[in-house]
Motif scaffolding. Structure first.
Motif, short mmCIF file in Angstrom:
data_model
loop_
_atom_site.label_atom_id
_atom_site.label_comp_id
_atom_site.label_asym_id
_atom_site.label_seq_id
_atom_site.Cartn_x
_atom_site.Cartn_y
_atom_site.Cartn_z
N PRO A 272 38.36 55.18 26.12
CA PRO A 272 39.09 55.87 27.18
C PRO A 272 39.10 55.12 28.51
N GLY A 273 38.00 54.45 28.87
CA GLY A 273 37.96 53.73 30.13
C GLY A 273 38.83 52.49 30.18
N HIS A 274 39.16 51.94 29.02
CA HIS A 274 40.00 50.74 28.83
C HIS A 274 39.76 49.65 29.89
N CYS A 275 38.48 49.38 30.17
CA CYS A 275 38.13 48.43 31.23
C CYS A 275 38.63 47.01 30.94
N ALA A 276 38.66 46.63 29.67
CA ALA A 276 39.08 45.27 29.32
C ALA A 276 40.55 45.04 29.64
N GLU A 277 41.34 46.09 29.73
CA GLU A 277 42.77 45.91 29.96
C GLU A 277 43.04 45.23 31.30
N CYS A 278 42.19 45.46 32.29
CA CYS A 278 42.34 44.78 33.58
C CYS A 278 41.39 43.60 33.72
N ARG B 55 37.17 38.13 26.93
CA ARG B 55 37.21 39.57 27.19
C ARG B 55 36.17 39.94 28.24
N PHE B 56 36.55 40.70 29.22
CA PHE B 56 35.73 41.17 30.33
C PHE B 56 35.38 40.09 31.35
N ALA B 57 35.89 38.89 31.17
CA ALA B 57 35.50 37.78 32.06
C ALA B 57 36.46 37.60 33.23
N GLY B 58 37.32 38.59 33.49
CA GLY B 58 38.18 38.54 34.66
C GLY B 58 39.40 37.66 34.46
N GLY B 59 40.23 37.65 35.48
CA GLY B 59 41.45 36.84 35.43
C GLY B 59 42.48 37.39 36.40
N PRO B 60 43.71 36.88 36.32
CA PRO B 60 44.75 37.34 37.23
C PRO B 60 45.03 38.83 37.03
N ASP B 61 45.27 39.53 38.13
CA ASP B 61 45.64 40.93 38.04
C ASP B 61 46.93 41.06 37.22
N PRO B 62 46.96 41.97 36.23
CA PRO B 62 48.16 42.10 35.40
C PRO B 62 49.44 42.36 36.19
N TRP C 165 43.14 38.91 41.95
CA TRP C 165 42.25 38.49 40.89
C TRP C 165 41.29 39.61 40.54
N VAL C 166 41.11 39.84 39.24
CA VAL C 166 40.19 40.87 38.76
C VAL C 166 38.87 40.20 38.40
N PRO C 167 37.73 40.72 38.85
CA PRO C 167 36.46 40.02 38.68
C PRO C 167 35.91 40.05 37.26
N ASN C 168 35.03 39.10 37.02
CA ASN C 168 34.26 39.00 35.78
C ASN C 168 33.21 40.11 35.78
N ILE C 169 33.10 40.87 34.68
CA ILE C 169 32.08 41.93 34.60
C ILE C 169 31.12 41.69 33.43
N THR C 170 31.05 40.44 32.95
CA THR C 170 30.02 40.08 31.98
C THR C 170 28.76 39.67 32.74
N GLN C 171 27.77 39.19 32.01
CA GLN C 171 26.52 38.78 32.63
C GLN C 171 26.55 37.33 33.11
N SER C 172 27.73 36.83 33.36
CA SER C 172 27.90 35.52 33.96
C SER C 172 27.39 35.53 35.39
N GLU D 287 32.33 32.83 30.65
CA GLU D 287 33.04 32.23 31.78
C GLU D 287 34.53 32.43 31.59
N GLY D 288 35.15 33.05 32.54
CA GLY D 288 36.58 33.31 32.47
C GLY D 288 37.40 32.19 33.07
N PRO D 289 38.68 32.38 33.20
CA PRO D 289 39.54 31.37 33.80
C PRO D 289 39.14 31.09 35.25
N GLN D 290 39.44 29.90 35.68
CA GLN D 290 39.09 29.49 37.04
C GLN D 290 39.98 30.19 38.05
#
Length: 313
Positions: free
Chosen positions: A203-209, A224-231, A236-243, A303-306
């Motif tokens: 329900p939270g669909h956090c990975a979608e952003c 997945r979950f490592a952030g990237g450009p806002d859809p 920019w949407v932040p990385n929410i992994t343990q990076s 590590e997500g995209p730069q």
């Protein structure tokens, strides 16, 4: 001439077979069969209310320009590389909303991305995440939405460029990228971790952003979950992994606090669309937010995209 004629006929037949195969494989009932609802216990409207908040339904479906977040008349415009999607009315209005839908219609839309008319829904609606919600949970959510006020008016049609305005090609997209089944708990993990995994991924669909997407608009599984450009192209949407660039230095309590108040450990506050997410998640229980935090702390570092450097003035 005879050889050329035979070659032409052969090519036409091959094209016809390929087209027929594509048409069959992209049929909504084939490429994304919906779980059958069957007989369900009485709907739990309170659970539906929790899922409504967790899913942030009002953030997209509430009619823009008015303060009542429970008037789900739609109309919000969502920009994308494929064109502009206009969020539909999902209020219980019988003409303009979903007041004439049955439970199976709602489950078809949420879990399979298929409308009551049998058409593919565009994945700008995150059924790729809602697929994890079992039919009983979706029935509870539907029951809660039916308690909300009906709102007149329909949203504008989507404004998409060719060929994305042809819904049938969504079936091809589903063939490539749509998979999944209702959430299954991991018996090796705690009850709280499983609750958090369900809320974050379903329900939270956090990975979608919080995930980068490929050229076809699908989440890149490796990041997945490592952030990237806002859809929607708004930053920019932040990385929410343990990076180290993500949540590695945050405690689970700090993550839970952000989900409740919007404040970071450095006493900054979230903005943009995340402010709306916090407003929704704050309606959940402390236990649910703690469960989400426990799950997020368990994510491996990715590590997500730069992120592009800001241009000098």
């Amino acid at each position: 001439m005879l050889v050329l004629r035979r070659l032409f006929v052969t090519l036409v037949l091959l094209a016809a077979v390929a087209l027929a195969g594509f048409y069959f494989l992209t049929d909504p009932r084939v490429v994304s069969p919906s779980p059958e609802v069957g007989a369900l216990p009485a709907a739990d409207i309170e659970n539906g209310k929790v899922l409504f908040a967790a899913g942030g339904c009002s953030s997209c479906h509430a009619t823009p320009g008015q303060d009542d977040r429970l008037r789900l008349g739609g109309g919000l415009a969502l920009a994308s590389p494929f064109g502009t999607f206009h969020v539909p009315n999902i209020s219980p209005h019988t003409r303009d909303g979903i007041g004439n839908w049955g439970v199976q219609d709602f489950v078809d839309a949420m879990a399979a991305g298929v409308s009551p008319a049998g058409q593919h829904l565009y994945p700008s609606f995150p059924y790729t995440s809602y697929r994890l919600m079992p039919p009983k949970a979706l029935a509870d959510l539907f029951a809660y939405i039916r308690t909300l006020p009906p709102v007149e008016g329909r949203a504008a049609p989507h404004d998409l460029s060719f060929p994305f305005n042809i819904r049938r090609i969504v079936g091809g997209w589903k063939l490539l990228f749509f998979e999944g089944a209702p959430f299954r708990p991991d018996p090796s993990r705690s009850e709280a971790w499983n609750r958090g995994a369900y809320l974050v991924n379903g329900p939270g669909h956090c990975a979608e952003c919080h995930s980068a997407r490929n050229a076809f608009g699908a989440i890149v599984a490796a990041t997945r979950f490592a952030g990237g450009p806002d859809p929607e192209g708004k930053g920019w949407v932040p990385n929410i992994t343990q990076s180290e660039k993500g949540l590695a230095t945050w405690s689970a309590d700090e993550i839970a606090e952000l989900l409740k108040s919007g404040f970071t450990p450095s006493f900054d506050s979230v903005g943009g669309s995340m402010a709306a997410v916090v407003r929704n998640i704050a309606q959940l229980s402390d236990a649910d937010r703690a469960a989400m935090a426990e799950y997020l702390k368990s994510l491996p570092a990715v590590e997500g995209p730069q992120r592009p450097q800001a241009k000098a003035p």
